[in-house]
Design a protein around this motif. Structure first.
Motif, PDB file in Angstrom:
ATOM      1  N   LEU A  22       0.855   1.471  48.277  1.00 40.22           N
ATOM      2  CA  LEU A  22       1.904   2.071  49.080  1.00 40.22           C
ATOM      3  C   LEU A  22       1.758   3.584  49.019  1.00 40.22           C
ATOM      4  CD1 LEU A  22       4.454   1.309  50.676  1.00 40.22           C
ATOM      5  CD2 LEU A  22       5.729   1.540  48.555  1.00 40.22           C
ATOM      6  N   SER A  23       1.754   4.224  50.185  1.00 42.87           N
ATOM      7  CA  SER A  23       1.652   5.682  50.260  1.00 42.87           C
ATOM      8  C   SER A  23       2.892   6.234  50.935  1.00 42.87           C
ATOM      9  CB  SER A  23       0.438   6.105  51.080  1.00 42.87           C
ATOM     10  OG  SER A  23      -0.738   5.625  50.514  1.00 42.87           O
ATOM     11  N   ASP A  24       3.309   7.388  50.483  1.00 43.78           N
ATOM     12  CA  ASP A  24       4.416   8.064  51.157  1.00 43.78           C
ATOM     13  C   ASP A  24       3.956   9.448  51.580  1.00 43.78           C
ATOM     14  OD1 ASP A  24       4.315   8.935  48.473  1.00 43.78           O
ATOM     15  OD2 ASP A  24       6.341   9.740  48.659  1.00 43.78           O
ATOM     16  N   MET A  25       4.516   9.927  52.673  1.00 44.56           N
ATOM     17  CA  MET A  25       4.190  11.250  53.182  1.00 44.56           C
ATOM     18  C   MET A  25       5.376  11.764  53.979  1.00 44.56           C
ATOM     19  SD  MET A  25       1.345   9.911  55.880  1.00 44.56           S
ATOM     20  CE  MET A  25       0.723   8.722  54.725  1.00 44.56           C
ATOM     21  N   VAL A  26       5.416  13.030  54.175  1.00 43.15           N
ATOM     22  CA  VAL A  26       6.488  13.644  54.949  1.00 43.15           C
ATOM     23  C   VAL A  26       5.905  14.044  56.301  1.00 43.15           C
ATOM     24  CG1 VAL A  26       8.133  15.538  55.069  1.00 43.15           C
ATOM     25  CG2 VAL A  26       7.640  14.450  52.870  1.00 43.15           C
ATOM     26  N   VAL A  27       6.517  13.526  57.365  1.00 48.51           N
ATOM     27  CA  VAL A  27       6.092  13.830  58.731  1.00 48.51           C
ATOM     28  C   VAL A  27       7.315  14.343  59.477  1.00 48.51           C
ATOM     29  CG1 VAL A  27       5.146  12.901  60.872  1.00 48.51           C
ATOM     30  CG2 VAL A  27       4.347  12.011  58.665  1.00 48.51           C
ATOM     31  N   GLN A  31      10.654  11.284  55.523  1.00 49.52           N
ATOM     32  CA  GLN A  31       9.866  10.519  54.556  1.00 49.52           C
ATOM     33  C   GLN A  31       9.328   9.272  55.249  1.00 49.52           C
ATOM     34  OE1 GLN A  31       9.488  11.505  51.266  1.00 49.52           O
ATOM     35  NE2 GLN A  31       8.090   9.834  50.886  1.00 49.52           N
ATOM     36  N   MET A  32       8.000   9.112  55.257  1.00 49.58           N
ATOM     37  CA  MET A  32       7.358   7.973  55.915  1.00 49.58           C
ATOM     38  C   MET A  32       6.574   7.175  54.878  1.00 49.58           C
ATOM     39  SD  MET A  32       8.231   8.413  59.097  1.00 49.58           S
ATOM     40  CE  MET A  32       7.137   7.674  60.261  1.00 49.58           C
ATOM     41  N   SER A  44      -1.060  -0.420  57.434  1.00 49.29           N
ATOM     42  CA  SER A  44       0.083  -0.697  58.301  1.00 49.29           C
ATOM     43  C   SER A  44       0.431   0.587  59.040  1.00 49.29           C
ATOM     44  CB  SER A  44       1.279  -1.170  57.462  1.00 49.29           C
ATOM     45  OG  SER A  44       1.714  -0.133  56.603  1.00 49.29           O
ATOM     46  N   GLU A  45       1.352   0.492  59.965  1.00 54.44           N
ATOM     47  CA  GLU A  45       1.814   1.680  60.675  1.00 54.44           C
ATOM     48  C   GLU A  45       2.743   2.483  59.772  1.00 54.44           C
ATOM     49  OE1 GLU A  45       3.593   0.673  64.400  1.00 54.44           O
ATOM     50  OE2 GLU A  45       1.911  -0.564  64.993  1.00 54.44           O
ATOM     51  N   LEU A  46       2.860   3.749  60.066  1.00 53.92           N
ATOM     52  CA  LEU A  46       3.814   4.588  59.349  1.00 53.92           C
ATOM     53  C   LEU A  46       5.228   4.175  59.744  1.00 53.92           C
ATOM     54  CD1 LEU A  46       2.291   8.149  59.653  1.00 53.92           C
ATOM     55  CD2 LEU A  46       2.734   6.911  57.548  1.00 53.92           C
ATOM     56  N   ASP A  47       6.123   4.106  58.770  1.00 52.20           N
ATOM     57  CA  ASP A  47       7.506   3.765  59.057  1.00 52.20           C
ATOM     58  C   ASP A  47       8.408   4.520  58.099  1.00 52.20           C
ATOM     59  OD1 ASP A  47      10.069   2.026  59.077  1.00 52.20           O
ATOM     60  OD2 ASP A  47       8.889   1.335  60.784  1.00 52.20           O
ATOM     61  N   ASP A  48       9.604   4.828  58.546  1.00 55.46           N
ATOM     62  CA  ASP A  48      10.533   5.566  57.694  1.00 55.46           C
ATOM     63  C   ASP A  48      11.350   4.656  56.777  1.00 55.46           C
ATOM     64  OD1 ASP A  48      12.099   4.443  59.650  1.00 55.46           O
ATOM     65  OD2 ASP A  48      13.198   6.275  60.126  1.00 55.46           O
ATOM     66  N   ASP A  49      11.137   3.348  56.882  1.00 63.30           N
ATOM     67  CA  ASP A  49      11.853   2.386  56.050  1.00 63.30           C
ATOM     68  C   ASP A  49      10.869   1.714  55.092  1.00 63.30           C
ATOM     69  OD1 ASP A  49      13.478   0.466  54.926  1.00 63.30           O
ATOM     70  OD2 ASP A  49      14.016  -0.500  56.820  1.00 63.30           O
TER      71      ASP A  49
END
Length: 97
Positions: A22-27, A31-32, A44-49
């Motif tokens: 699992l990766s998190d990033m700020v776009v 938070q995505m 997977s696609e980026l998602d905010d949830d």
């Protein structure tokens, strides 16, 4: 589901059975989250949830299994029809009189 999700809840990659991360990033100040495979790179696609990202990744394996069964049945039905036609022709059975 908790926001501090252990990696154990991620199912393996449906393509190569590699370990998912699992990766998190700020776009754009949001938070995505994204799940990706370490071995083959499938993601997977980026998602905010966070919970939705994990659920979508874990459902991929089920979707792949369903796709396999649909493909198998789609190839088996025509094969059975052709074999029945050939067997009928060999035995002299005709659908048209």
């Amino acid at each position: 589901m908790e926001k501090n999700l252990p990696f154990a809840l991620l199912k393996p990659c449906p393509c190569c059975r590699g370990k998912a991360e699992l990766s998190d990033m700020v776009v754009a100040e949001t938070q995505m989250w994204q799940v990706h495979c370490n071995r083959c790179g499938l993601s997977s696609e980026l998602d905010d949830d966070l919970e939705f990202s994990v659920q979508c990744w874990n459902r991929r394996l089920e979707s792949e299994r369903l796709r396999m069964w649909l493909t198998l049945s789609a190839t088996t039905v025509p094969l059975v029809a052709v074999l029945a036609f050939l067997a009928g022709s060999y035995l002299g059975i005709s659908l048209f009189s």
